[in-house]
Design a protein around this motif. Structure first.
Motif, PDB file in Angstrom:
ATOM      1  N   ARG A   1      38.314  30.283  38.811  1.00 28.79           N
ATOM      2  CA  ARG A   1      37.176  30.548  39.693  1.00 28.79           C
ATOM      3  C   ARG A   1      36.012  31.143  38.901  1.00 28.79           C
ATOM      4  O   ARG A   1      36.223  31.791  37.874  1.00 28.79           O
ATOM      5  CB  ARG A   1      37.599  31.528  40.788  1.00 28.79           C
ATOM      6  CG  ARG A   1      38.634  30.957  41.749  1.00 28.79           C
ATOM      7  CD  ARG A   1      37.959  30.310  42.910  1.00 28.79           C
ATOM      8  NE  ARG A   1      38.894  29.620  43.775  1.00 28.79           N
ATOM      9  CZ  ARG A   1      38.517  28.974  44.868  1.00 28.79           C
ATOM     10  NH1 ARG A   1      37.239  28.934  45.194  1.00 28.79           N
ATOM     11  NH2 ARG A   1      39.391  28.343  45.612  1.00 28.79           N
ATOM     12  N   PRO A   2      34.781  30.979  39.378  1.00 25.94           N
ATOM     13  CA  PRO A   2      33.611  31.531  38.661  1.00 25.94           C
ATOM     14  C   PRO A   2      33.439  33.020  38.945  1.00 25.94           C
ATOM     15  O   PRO A   2      32.382  33.469  39.386  1.00 25.94           O
ATOM     16  CB  PRO A   2      32.452  30.703  39.220  1.00 25.94           C
ATOM     17  CG  PRO A   2      32.863  30.390  40.616  1.00 25.94           C
ATOM     18  CD  PRO A   2      34.363  30.191  40.560  1.00 25.94           C
ATOM     19  N   TRP A   3      34.499  33.780  38.706  1.00 22.48           N
ATOM     20  CA  TRP A   3      34.494  35.205  38.985  1.00 22.48           C
ATOM     21  C   TRP A   3      34.405  35.985  37.680  1.00 22.48           C
ATOM     22  O   TRP A   3      34.639  35.451  36.606  1.00 22.48           O
ATOM     23  CB  TRP A   3      35.760  35.608  39.738  1.00 22.48           C
ATOM     24  CG  TRP A   3      35.954  34.941  41.073  1.00 22.48           C
ATOM     25  CD1 TRP A   3      35.028  34.202  41.748  1.00 22.48           C
ATOM     26  CD2 TRP A   3      37.140  34.935  41.872  1.00 22.48           C
ATOM     27  NE1 TRP A   3      35.562  33.745  42.945  1.00 22.48           N
ATOM     28  CE2 TRP A   3      36.865  34.187  43.037  1.00 22.48           C
ATOM     29  CE3 TRP A   3      38.397  35.499  41.728  1.00 22.48           C
ATOM     30  CZ2 TRP A   3      37.806  33.986  44.038  1.00 22.48           C
ATOM     31  CZ3 TRP A   3      39.341  35.310  42.730  1.00 22.48           C
ATOM     32  CH2 TRP A   3      39.052  34.564  43.872  1.00 22.48           C
ATOM     33  N   LEU A   4      34.116  37.269  37.772  1.00 22.47           N
ATOM     34  CA  LEU A   4      34.057  38.119  36.591  1.00 22.47           C
ATOM     35  C   LEU A   4      35.434  38.651  36.200  1.00 22.47           C
ATOM     36  O   LEU A   4      35.776  38.708  35.026  1.00 22.47           O
ATOM     37  CB  LEU A   4      33.106  39.301  36.824  1.00 22.47           C
ATOM     38  CG  LEU A   4      31.670  38.978  37.218  1.00 22.47           C
ATOM     39  CD1 LEU A   4      30.855  40.267  37.284  1.00 22.47           C
ATOM     40  CD2 LEU A   4      31.030  37.993  36.249  1.00 22.47           C
ATOM     41  N   ASN A   5      36.194  39.111  37.182  1.00 24.33           N
ATOM     42  CA  ASN A   5      37.541  39.643  36.951  1.00 24.33           C
ATOM     43  C   ASN A   5      37.566  40.767  35.913  1.00 24.33           C
ATOM     44  O   ASN A   5      38.502  40.881  35.118  1.00 24.33           O
ATOM     45  CB  ASN A   5      38.504  38.519  36.535  1.00 24.33           C
ATOM     46  CG  ASN A   5      38.712  37.507  37.638  1.00 24.33           C
ATOM     47  OD1 ASN A   5      38.883  37.867  38.790  1.00 24.33           O
ATOM     48  ND2 ASN A   5      38.656  36.234  37.289  1.00 24.33           N
TER      49      ASN A   5
END
Length: 466
Positions: free
Chosen positions: A311-315
């Motif tokens: 996913r295009p998340w930072l995490n």
């Protein structure tokens, strides 16, 4: 007549961390707040959207206690801690709130230039998304729909590929032919305080050239690195802390586009190392819904969703709060209390070592970890208590993470988890999950030796489709 404010100051914690009994698990505090809100007369719903400049939006909703003065501090704390988690998990710069307009000015002050969360606002808003974090009260029907689509990266193993991983002490690179590693090496480098952008760019190019010498051709290149990367663009990374702001903007930000041009425009993908770690674990386990957590210099994380996609998340879970006590341990970088880095990293080991009775003085964190590991091998009970404490806190953190991720497998790795100490951490976390959160079905796994040796490079090499 206004009802008295409910109390969240004495939440029972069934599994107390032996060296940190004041720990107040975010998962339990949030669960207690939602329970109070659900039972309160006049309760309401908050709907929140976290939006990026490109329009990508993430949604969150929850019951809230009634809008009454007695409840205001508790509700503000609940929403602010959740928002802090969302900012570092998913990322965005515009916060739209429906159902609780009174929170907008309060949150704007907290995340403003002189507020307690000015670091988060400057880093996420300024460095990553190029605009200050802003807050807006809106009607529910004005909120954008969830739009954080999965990224179709990884699991492409056909052809001749190069995979690399950039770390703080070495850069790793491997050459693959149809998924089989035909060459791999680690080259020591010292990127943190190098001011010349060419040191970084030419260093990566050198590793790519060394790997390419073992292939008949190069069809695709994939890489991983600590930091935040959006569409192959470097947004923020500690590896480049020595580079001036102007050189960062003109050279480093687009360095992987420059390297792609040198390689004649072949498919070239770079993502955060946590994402590649999770992808490597997913590929090794042949499972999806994998959250990978690495306890090393900091706490790094990555996620592969239920469909096997990134996913295009930072995490960036090092900055995500897991402990809600007042006056909790401070993150020296952000100045915030109770963040994951103070529990699940070398810093966390150093903090607990002092509580356990070790006297390391000004010894660097990596060396303190080595001493604790030596003590563990020699049967020192103080070292065991450190790992038991980390495991208990991690169990509660996993349950907290499960409120934001769908997790079936949790991959655990990093120097803190090596040796017998890692087994103690896992046992402690599993005890918490079984005792406090029996409905969760999360398997805790450690990567096998093959994955440890080559998994990261193989997963990185597989990022780009040909």
């Amino acid at each position: 007549m206004t009802a008295p404010a409910p109390s969240l100051s004495s939440i029972p914690v069934s599994c107390l961390p032996v060296l940190d009994e004041a720990f107040l698990p975010a998962a339990l505090w949030n669960r207690a707040y939602r329970g109070l809100a659900a039972d309160a007369a006049g309760s309401r719903e908050i709907d929140l959207a976290l939006v990026r400049p490109d329009g990508t939006a993430f949604r969150w909703s929850s019951p809230l206690l009634p809008d009454e003065p007695a409840h205001a501090p508790t509700t503000l704390r609940y929403v602010e801690r959740i928002l802090k988690f969302l900012l570092w998990q998913k990322g965005g710069s515009r916060v739209l709130i429906a159902g609780a307009p009174e929170l907008v000015p309060a949150l704007a002050a907290i995340y403003g230039p002189d507020g307690a969360r000015d670091f988060d606002s400057g880093f996420i808003g300024g460095k990553i998304f190029g605009e200050p974090i802003s807050f807006h009260a809106v009607a529910k029907d004005e909120l954008p729909a969830e739009s954080g689509e999965a990224i179709a990266l990884g699991r492409h193993l056909g052809g001749c590929r190069i995979g690399f991983d950039l770390g703080g002490s070495d850069r790793k690179c491997a050459a693959l032919i149809d998924g089989e590693v035909v060459f791999s090496e680690e080259i020591v480098w010292d990127p943190y305080f190098q001011s010349n952008p060419d040191y970084h760019i030419e260093g990566v190019q050198d590793s790519l050239m060394r790997a390419a010498a073992h292939l008949p051709r190069v069809d695709a290149i994939g890489g991983s690195s600590a930091g935040v990367y959006v569409n192959n663009e470097v947004r923020a990374a500690s590896l480049f802390r020595g580079v001036s702001d102007s050189d960062f903007e003109t050279r480093i930000k687009g360095m992987f586009f420059e390297l792609k041009e040198r390689w004649k425009g072949i498919p070239f993908e770079v993502v955060n190392d946590g994402e590649v770690t999770a992808l490597a674990g997913s590929m090794s386990l042949n499972e999806n819904a994998v959250l990978g957590v690495a306890m090393g210099t900091s706490e790094a994380a990555g996620y592969v969703d239920t469909n096997g996609s990134i996913r295009p998340w930072l995490n960036e879970l090092a900055f995500a709060p897991v402990d809600y006590r007042d006056s909790g341990p401070l993150d020296e970088w952000s100045g915030d209390e109770g963040c994951g880095v103070q529990f699940f990293s070398q810093q966390g080991v150093a903090r607990l070592a002092k509580a356990a009775g070790f006297e390391f003085g000004g010894m660097p964190f990596p060396e303190q970890l080595v001493e604790v590991q030596k003590a563990m091998k020699s049967g020192d009970g103080r070292a065991r208590k450190i790992y038991e404490t980390i495991g208990t806190c991690f169990g509660y953190a996993i349950a907290h993470y499960a409120d934001f991720y769908e997790i079936r497998n949790l991959l655990i790795l990093g120097r803190v988890t090596s040796g017998e100490g890692g087994d103690i951490i896992i046992a402690g976390a599993e005890k918490v999950l079984a005792t406090e959160f029996p409905a969760l079905r999360i398997k805790l796994v450690v990567p096998d030796e093959k994955t440890k040796r080559h998994g990261q490079a193989v997963a990185a090499a597989s990022l780009a489709a040909v």
